[in-house]
Design a protein around this motif. Structure first.
Motif, mmCIF file in Angstrom:
data_model
loop_
_atom_site.group_PDB
_atom_site.id
_atom_site.type_symbol
_atom_site.label_atom_id
_atom_site.label_comp_id
_atom_site.label_asym_id
_atom_site.label_seq_id
_atom_site.Cartn_x
_atom_site.Cartn_y
_atom_site.Cartn_z
ATOM 1 N N ARG A 53 7.807 -8.485 -12.142
ATOM 2 C CA ARG A 53 7.430 -8.259 -13.538
ATOM 3 C C ARG A 53 6.470 -7.084 -13.670
ATOM 4 O O ARG A 53 6.558 -6.295 -14.588
ATOM 5 N N ALA A 54 5.521 -7.001 -12.748
ATOM 6 C CA ALA A 54 4.480 -5.977 -12.853
ATOM 7 C C ALA A 54 4.977 -4.613 -12.400
ATOM 8 O O ALA A 54 4.479 -3.587 -12.869
ATOM 9 N N GLY A 55 5.948 -4.572 -11.506
ATOM 10 C CA GLY A 55 6.368 -3.306 -10.935
ATOM 11 C C GLY A 55 5.577 -3.003 -9.679
ATOM 12 O O GLY A 55 4.396 -3.341 -9.574
ATOM 13 N N THR A 56 6.223 -2.333 -8.738
ATOM 14 C CA THR A 56 5.565 -2.069 -7.460
ATOM 15 C C THR A 56 4.486 -1.002 -7.581
ATOM 16 O O THR A 56 3.597 -0.927 -6.736
ATOM 17 N N GLY A 57 4.562 -0.144 -8.609
ATOM 18 C CA GLY A 57 3.584 0.938 -8.745
ATOM 19 C C GLY A 57 2.166 0.420 -8.875
ATOM 20 O O GLY A 57 1.238 0.968 -8.277
ATOM 21 N N ASP A 58 1.977 -0.636 -9.667
ATOM 22 C CA ASP A 58 0.639 -1.191 -9.870
ATOM 23 C C ASP A 58 0.086 -1.749 -8.563
ATOM 24 O O ASP A 58 -1.063 -1.498 -8.190
ATOM 25 N N LEU A 59 0.921 -2.503 -7.838
ATOM 26 C CA LEU A 59 0.472 -3.073 -6.565
ATOM 27 C C LEU A 59 0.210 -1.971 -5.544
ATOM 28 O O LEU A 59 -0.765 -2.032 -4.786
ATOM 29 N N LEU A 60 1.067 -0.939 -5.531
ATOM 30 C CA LEU A 60 0.881 0.166 -4.593
ATOM 31 C C LEU A 60 -0.422 0.899 -4.869
ATOM 32 O O LEU A 60 -1.164 1.256 -3.945
ATOM 33 N N THR A 61 -0.738 1.111 -6.143
ATOM 34 C CA THR A 61 -1.976 1.801 -6.502
ATOM 35 C C THR A 61 -3.188 0.973 -6.098
ATOM 36 O O THR A 61 -4.188 1.502 -5.594
ATOM 37 N N ARG A 62 -3.121 -0.318 -6.301
ATOM 38 C CA ARG A 62 -4.246 -1.177 -5.929
ATOM 39 C C ARG A 62 -4.455 -1.199 -4.413
ATOM 40 O O ARG A 62 -5.594 -1.221 -3.941
ATOM 41 N N SER A 63 -3.359 -1.189 -3.659
ATOM 42 C CA SER A 63 -3.489 -1.268 -2.206
ATOM 43 C C SER A 63 -3.809 0.079 -1.568
ATOM 44 O O SER A 63 -4.090 0.135 -0.373
ATOM 45 N N SER A 64 -3.792 1.157 -2.340
ATOM 46 C CA SER A 64 -4.102 2.481 -1.780
ATOM 47 C C SER A 64 -5.308 3.097 -2.486
ATOM 48 O O SER A 64 -6.405 3.171 -1.924
ATOM 49 N N ARG A 65 -5.127 3.488 -3.732
ATOM 50 C CA ARG A 65 -6.192 4.170 -4.468
ATOM 51 C C ARG A 65 -7.411 3.272 -4.666
ATOM 52 O O ARG A 65 -8.554 3.684 -4.430
ATOM 53 N N ALA B 248 -11.147 3.684 -3.119
ATOM 54 C CA ALA B 248 -12.341 3.801 -3.963
ATOM 55 C C ALA B 248 -13.378 2.742 -3.601
ATOM 56 O O ALA B 248 -14.581 3.024 -3.519
ATOM 57 N N LEU B 249 -12.916 1.521 -3.371
ATOM 58 C CA LEU B 249 -13.838 0.451 -2.992
ATOM 59 C C LEU B 249 -14.453 0.726 -1.625
ATOM 60 O O LEU B 249 -15.631 0.418 -1.391
ATOM 61 N N SER B 250 -13.665 1.332 -0.746
ATOM 62 C CA SER B 250 -14.189 1.678 0.581
ATOM 63 C C SER B 250 -15.358 2.641 0.467
ATOM 64 O O SER B 250 -16.392 2.470 1.124
ATOM 65 N N ARG B 251 -15.228 3.654 -0.381
ATOM 66 C CA ARG B 251 -16.333 4.604 -0.569
ATOM 67 C C ARG B 251 -17.553 3.912 -1.152
ATOM 68 O O ARG B 251 -18.694 4.205 -0.770
ATOM 69 N N SER B 252 -17.331 3.012 -2.086
ATOM 70 C CA SER B 252 -18.461 2.326 -2.716
ATOM 71 C C SER B 252 -19.207 1.449 -1.712
ATOM 72 O O SER B 252 -20.439 1.444 -1.666
ATOM 73 N N VAL B 253 -18.445 0.675 -0.927
ATOM 74 C CA VAL B 253 -19.073 -0.238 0.027
ATOM 75 C C VAL B 253 -19.792 0.522 1.136
ATOM 76 O O VAL B 253 -20.889 0.153 1.559
ATOM 77 N N ARG B 254 -19.184 1.605 1.597
ATOM 78 C CA ARG B 254 -19.770 2.358 2.706
ATOM 79 C C ARG B 254 -20.970 3.198 2.277
ATOM 80 O O ARG B 254 -21.922 3.353 3.040
ATOM 81 N N PHE B 255 -20.901 3.769 1.078
ATOM 82 C CA PHE B 255 -21.924 4.733 0.694
ATOM 83 C C PHE B 255 -22.675 4.348 -0.582
ATOM 84 O O PHE B 255 -23.910 4.311 -0.594
#
Length: 604
Positions: free
Chosen positions: A121-133, A137-144
């Motif tokens: 229903r949601a489409g793979t684009g949304d899941l792909l963006t969450r698992s990559s972009r 972004a969260l990685s940068r926030s947590v690390r720095f």
């Protein structure tokens, strides 16, 4: 991709609760990092006070020995601060990497537990963006961003405390920045999170549209829809541009106000401090120390405001990652809490301390099942069906009648809108995901070859399987001959960028994986459609020998499957219109008899 179909997003309260629960898992590491940063900040406060005392001493007359001692003391504190900062940053980095690892592991659990219908229903684009972009972004926030923000807060508190200890009166000029920073921060924070959520959602639309265009490129060319796809991409990029322009506007307003807010206190301290000194309320040394402290305060405030934007980006990404655990097609009570700790089971699985009722037997049953892909438009209408353990049922009917949808409900992929699908008296929807796949498994004409060896692609469902068992599974689906002829046999690397398997070989691999998984009930939805009819017939006969004693639901247009089945279910317009053995249905001269005559006439 419409907003209505997008995967859910956790709200601000859920994000805060989850962040707090994440930090509470590492109290010692967090306390250690904060203590080290506090000590580093306190050590850095010695130099301004010593310089202030030196200025006061020089104004009253002092010796070079005193000056040398003060200089050495300042140098000692600077070295001590550098050492403490080094260990403090190391402690923060270790904590950040540990937290980031947990976040990634939990996100993978959440992704794997998402019902396939939700992704469709949601489409793979949304899941792909969450698992990559979003993960990036969260990685940068947590690390720095998060460590730097904590450092800035600790340092700012220490500096303000030092000014108060120097002379409480000298803190008043610094307060001139408070209204500016408070109002600017409030204005920015109220708009930043929604803005970054919209920005990420727009990027998901771009990813979804481009992936659809690439995957359907041949269809696009055949139907001459290139202009329409380009228009879709241009519109998606336009929305993304507008979303990013809005967040840029927020930054261009906030940052200049913030810059003004932490420069003014230095000027105000010098001006008002000079006035206070003239009035005799403070000493020259206190004014000097306070001015240096306020100037020193600029760095943590600058760091805080600079990283605040990155924290907002990370917060928006965390909300999207947590939202993956929530199911938009299920009531709220059915979705796991987004702030569940790591010890909690991921979405779709029961917590370890809550025992799940086990099916009493292997009987699969659907009772008055209704299902709709769109609200108010049912594609299944009150279907009732019971299969005895070990029964082989063929499901036939015209395209679009609802066969595949019913098969997915019987496999636990979809949750019925009304009615129940049970195995051994237990609703499939109530079974933990790991238990569900040991009861019922679905194999469709869609298949995937994972990157790794051929053996890895098979043993992923049964890690303890021996080579003999793997070869037996391949032999059961007539795949052992070509598998042994691969360059490295079972150790041949397959998947994207490696040895390429044909569509028929990939489908045989999926079927062998199913044989190795060994569920008691199988739903085969056109599982041999990519093989030629003669090979498919031979494969189905081989599978029948291997799967004897298991319940099999075969959805197919090739009616030889129906001829061999114990019963045949004819699905028309979302209903089972005929149900019985092949011979009885042919004798009844109904819809199935017409299908059989039509198909049999084409294959005589």
């Amino acid at each position: 991709m419409s907003e209505r179909n997008a995967l859910p997003v956790a709200d601000a309260a859920q994000v805060r609760r989850y962040a707090r629960s994440l930090l509470r898992r590492h109290p010692r590491a967090l306390a250690g990092a904060l203590v080290l940063h506090a000590l580093a900040a306190i050590t850095g406060l010695a130099a301004p006070r010593l310089l202030g005392d030196l200025v006061e001493a020089i104004s009253e007359g002092t010796s070079t020995v005193t000056v040398d001692r003060v200089a050495l003391a300042i140098a000692g504190f600077v070295v001590a601060q550098a050492v403490l900062i080094r260990f403090a940053h190391f402690a923060s980095a270790r904590l950040g990497e540990r937290v980031l690892a947990e976040l990634r592991e939990e996100f993978v659990d959440r992704i794997l537990a998402i019902p396939l219908s939700t992704v469709e229903r949601a489409g793979t684009g949304d899941l792909l963006t969450r698992s990559s972009r979003d993960v990036g972004a969260l990685s940068r926030s947590v690390r720095f961003a998060v460590p730097e923000t904590l450092i800035a807060v600790v340092t700012a508190v220490a500096v303000v405390g030092a000014v108060l200890l120097t002379d409480p009166l000298l803190i008043l000029p610094a307060l001139v920045a408070v209204p500016i920073l408070a109002l600017a921060s409030r204005w920015y924070l109220r708009r930043a999170t929604p803005g970054y959520l919209a920005e990420n959602a727009a990027y998901s639309d771009i990813t979804d549209g481009i992936s659809e265009t690439v995957e359907g490129s041949r269809t696009t060319e055949a139907l001459r829809q290139q202009a329409r796809r380009r228009a879709r991409t241009d519109a998606d990029i336009g929305r993304s541009y507008a979303a990013e322009r809005y967040t840029l506007f927020l930054r261009t307003v906030f940052f200049p106000l913030a810059e003004t807010g932490y420069v003014l206190p230095v000027v105000a301290t010098l001006v008002f401090g000079g006035w206070f000194y003239i009035e005799g309320w403070v000493t020259l040394g206190e004014v000097t120390a306070a001015t240096l402290y306020v100037q020193q305060l600029m760095d943590p405030i600058d760091r805080l405001l600079s990283w605040l934007d990155e924290v907002q980006v990370g917060g928006a990404s965390l909300a999207r990652l947590l939202g993956v655990a929530r199911r938009p097609d299920a009531p709220a009570a059915d979705a796991p809490a987004a702030d569940a700790p790591a010890a909690d089971a991921p979405a779709g699985e029961a917590p370890a301390d809550e025992p799940t009722a086990r099916p009493a037997d292997q009987r699969l049953a659907a009772e008055d099942v209704r299902y709709a892909y769109q609200e108010g438009r049912d594609v299944l209408h009150g279907v009732t069906l019971t299969l005895a353990p070990g029964e082989r049922l063929a499901m036939v009917g015209p395209s679009g009648a609802g066969k595949s949808t019913l098969g997915r409900l019987l496999a636990g992929i979809h949750r019925p809108r009304h009615g129940t699908v049970t195995v051994g008296g237990i609703p499939l929807a109530d079974l933990p995901l790991a238990d569900l796949r040991t009861e019922v498994a679905l194999v469709t004409q869609e298949h995937h070859v994972f990157i790794g060896t051929l053996r890895d692609n098979l043993t992923m469902v049964r890690p303890d399987a021996t080579d003999d068992r793997v070869r037996a599974a391949l032999a059961a689906v007539d795949a052992l001959d070509w598998a042994e002829q691969l360059p490295a046999g079972l150790d041949t690397e397959v998947g994207s960028g490696n040895h390429s398997l044909s569509a028929a070989q990939s489908q045989q691999l999926a079927l062998a994986r199913l044989v190795l998984a060994d569920p008691h009930t199988l739903v085969l939805d056109e599982a041999t459609s990519l093989l030629d009819p003669r090979a498919a017939r031979h494969l189905e006969r081989s599978l029948a020998a291997v799967l004897r004693g298991r319940t099999v639901i075969a959805i197919a247009h090739r009616l030889h499957s129906a001829h061999d089945a114990d019963r045949v279910a004819v699905v028309e317009d979302g209903r089972i219109t005929e149900l019985g053995p092949h011979a009885e249905l042919v004798a009844a001269d109904g819809s199935y008899a017409a299908l059989w005559r039509s198909w049999h006439g084409d294959h005589t």
